[in-house]
Design an enzyme around this catalytic site. Structure first.
Site, short mmCIF file in Angstrom:
data_model
loop_
_atom_site.label_atom_id
_atom_site.label_comp_id
_atom_site.label_asym_id
_atom_site.label_seq_id
_atom_site.Cartn_x
_atom_site.Cartn_y
_atom_site.Cartn_z
CG HIS A 44 82.33 31.14 -69.00
ND1 HIS A 44 83.31 29.64 -68.17
CD2 HIS A 44 81.16 30.72 -68.87
CE1 HIS A 44 82.31 28.69 -68.60
NE2 HIS A 44 80.85 29.12 -68.27
CG ASP A 46 79.08 28.09 -71.59
OD1 ASP A 46 79.44 27.70 -70.80
OD2 ASP A 46 78.41 28.90 -70.45
CD GLU A 147 80.62 26.03 -66.61
OE1 GLU A 147 81.14 27.26 -66.20
OE2 GLU A 147 80.88 26.30 -68.44
CG HIS A 174 79.07 22.68 -63.49
ND1 HIS A 174 78.22 22.74 -64.28
CD2 HIS A 174 78.85 24.43 -64.42
CE1 HIS A 174 76.95 23.49 -64.56
NE2 HIS A 174 78.08 24.66 -65.12
CG HIS A 220 80.77 26.07 -61.30
ND1 HIS A 220 79.17 25.54 -61.19
CD2 HIS A 220 81.13 27.24 -62.28
CE1 HIS A 220 78.78 26.69 -62.22
NE2 HIS A 220 79.58 27.31 -62.81
CG HIS A 241 81.46 31.94 -64.89
ND1 HIS A 241 82.87 30.86 -64.66
CD2 HIS A 241 80.79 31.21 -64.85
CE1 HIS A 241 82.03 29.90 -64.26
NE2 HIS A 241 80.86 30.20 -64.74
CG ASP A 310 77.77 32.19 -67.26
OD1 ASP A 310 78.16 31.21 -68.20
OD2 ASP A 310 77.05 31.81 -66.41
#
Length: 417
Positions: A44, A46, A147, A174, A220, A241, A310
């Site tokens: 993961h 971003d 995600e 999420h 999540h 993650h 992450d």
């Protein structure tokens, strides 16, 4: 006299040479060797969201060779020996019931364009074979994970189209409930449960993801959802993650009983580097992340561990893991703690490669199965931004199909119990 000068010079040279050799960390040397044999696969990152926030996805304004305001750029990727990356196609929960699908498609598009802009660094990938092909060419295999289930707007057709565009995992929620699944905040008590885990449509979705060959990501979600999916999925699951709850009791982390179930079902937990999930505080160090690796190995074995940094999705990362270039230091720390070469190579990439290959195998075994085209009941998604086109006279058919799905799931649970 000249002979003495030459001798003295040689002596100084060899003293300096051996000083350098002795100063080298043998664990780091071995870490880099292992990373040249097996790709480091991170679950993961971003960076695509940073493109959205900082540049509104205008990649022509970005130079990844010189960008310094992110955890991730090309020099850092090279220094960190990043073999493969699941880039996150993330959009916030506030887009739910609005423009989530459009915004998610734009995030998928920006990953494709990043690979096109830097073909010498990135290779777009959708399979375990692609990852190894990219590794052999010294490129970073670039996969996509969506995600948050709100991104598909409760549509199996949208899920399938995203798969066609290269998406290889969906994080079921999420930080908001969807019309079909509860998110991790329910376990904190700050939000009510809406579905007691998964709704009937949520269970349809799991079946369809198995058929497609899409990884099911349980980062999540609530513990109830974790266990429901582990009960019914024919394929291994991932936590892209998340870290160990016993080390840091944050509800985003994975409890020991679930870790053991992940081992039993041959899945993977990819350890998160966010300080708040590492130490449950605003500060952390590299060794604290290694503690999560050690704990997961102790509870469920090295075969379920991976890296899920992450980066560029969090505001606080540990000292020693400030950006993607620093990951070899964590690999060296695991070796320093007595991890074997095979255990390290498993965590680096072999575990994820195995999981992805097994998901692909389940997909191939289900080729004869037709796509699920039964929609979620309109009453479960009704809102001012959604029309009811196509829903007339389908209620009875949906109820029957849902019953069949639930019966199949119940039978599967009995078989695997």
């Amino acid at each position: 006299m000249l002979t003495k000068v030459i001798f003295a010079s040689c002596l100084v040279f060899w003293i300096n040479y051996f000083a350098v050799i002795l100063a080298e960390d043998p664990n780091m040397t071995r870490a880099l060797e292992l990373m040249s044999e097996v790709p480091l696969i991170d679950g993961h990152n971003d960076l695509p969201w940073q493109f959205r926030k900082k540049f509104n996805n205008e990649l022509n304004k970005v130079d990844l060779h010189t960008l310094e305001t992110t955890h991730t750029n090309i020099p850092k990727i090279k220094q960190g020996r990043l073999g493969a990356q699941f880039w996150s196609a993330y959009v916030p929960c506030e887009t739910q019931d609005k423009d989530a699908v459009r915004q998610t498609l734009e995030q998928i598009d920006v990953v494709h364009r990043m690979c096109q802009k830097y073909p010498e660094t990135f290779m777009f990938a959708t399979s375990s074979k692609d990852i190894m092909d990219a590794f052999s060419m010294n490129k970073t295999a670039s996969l996509i994970g969506v995600e948050g289930g709100h991104s598909i707007d409760s549509s199996l057709g949208t899920l399938r189209m995203m798969y066609q565009l290269g998406v290889r995992y969906l994080t079921l929620t999420h930080s908001c409930n969807t019309p079909w699944a509860d998110n991790w905040l329910v376990d904190t008590g700050s939000e009510p449960s809406q579905h007691n885990g998964l709704s009937p449509f949520g269970k349809q979705l799991i079946v369809e993801m198995n058929r497609l060959g899409m990884l099911i990501d349980l980062a999540h979600v609530t513990v109830t959802v974790m266990n429901q999916v582990l009960d019914m999925s024919e394929a291994p699951v991932i936590f892209s993650h998340s870290s160990a709850y016993s080390i840091c009791p944050h509800k985003r982390n994975v409890p020991d009983d679930v870790l053991r179930r992940v081992n039993e079902t041959r899945g993977i937990v990819m350890v998160n580097f966010y300080n708040d999930y590492v130490t449950c505080s605003k500060t952390a160090k590299l060794k604290d992340v290694a503690d999560h690796f050690d704990h997961i190995k102790k509870v469920a074995g090295a075969s379920i561990i991976g890296f899920g940094g992450d980066y560029d999705g969090v505001t606080r990362v540990p000292e020693g893991l400030e950006d993607v270039s620093k990951v070899p230091g964590l690999v060296a720390e695991l070796l320093r703690r007595g991890w074997t070469d095979e255990e390290v190579k498993a965590a680096l990439g072999n575990n994820l490669l195995r999981v992805l290959a097994e998901v692909e195998k389940v997909r191939d075994s289900l080729k004869a199965k037709t796509p699920d085209d039964v929609p979620i009941p309109y009453d479960e998604v009704k809102n001012p931004c959604r029309t009811s086109i196509g829903y007339a006279n389908t209620g009875d058919l949906h109820s029957l199909s849902t019953l069949v799905i639930l019966l199949a799931a119940a039978l599967q649970a009995c078989v695997t119990a």
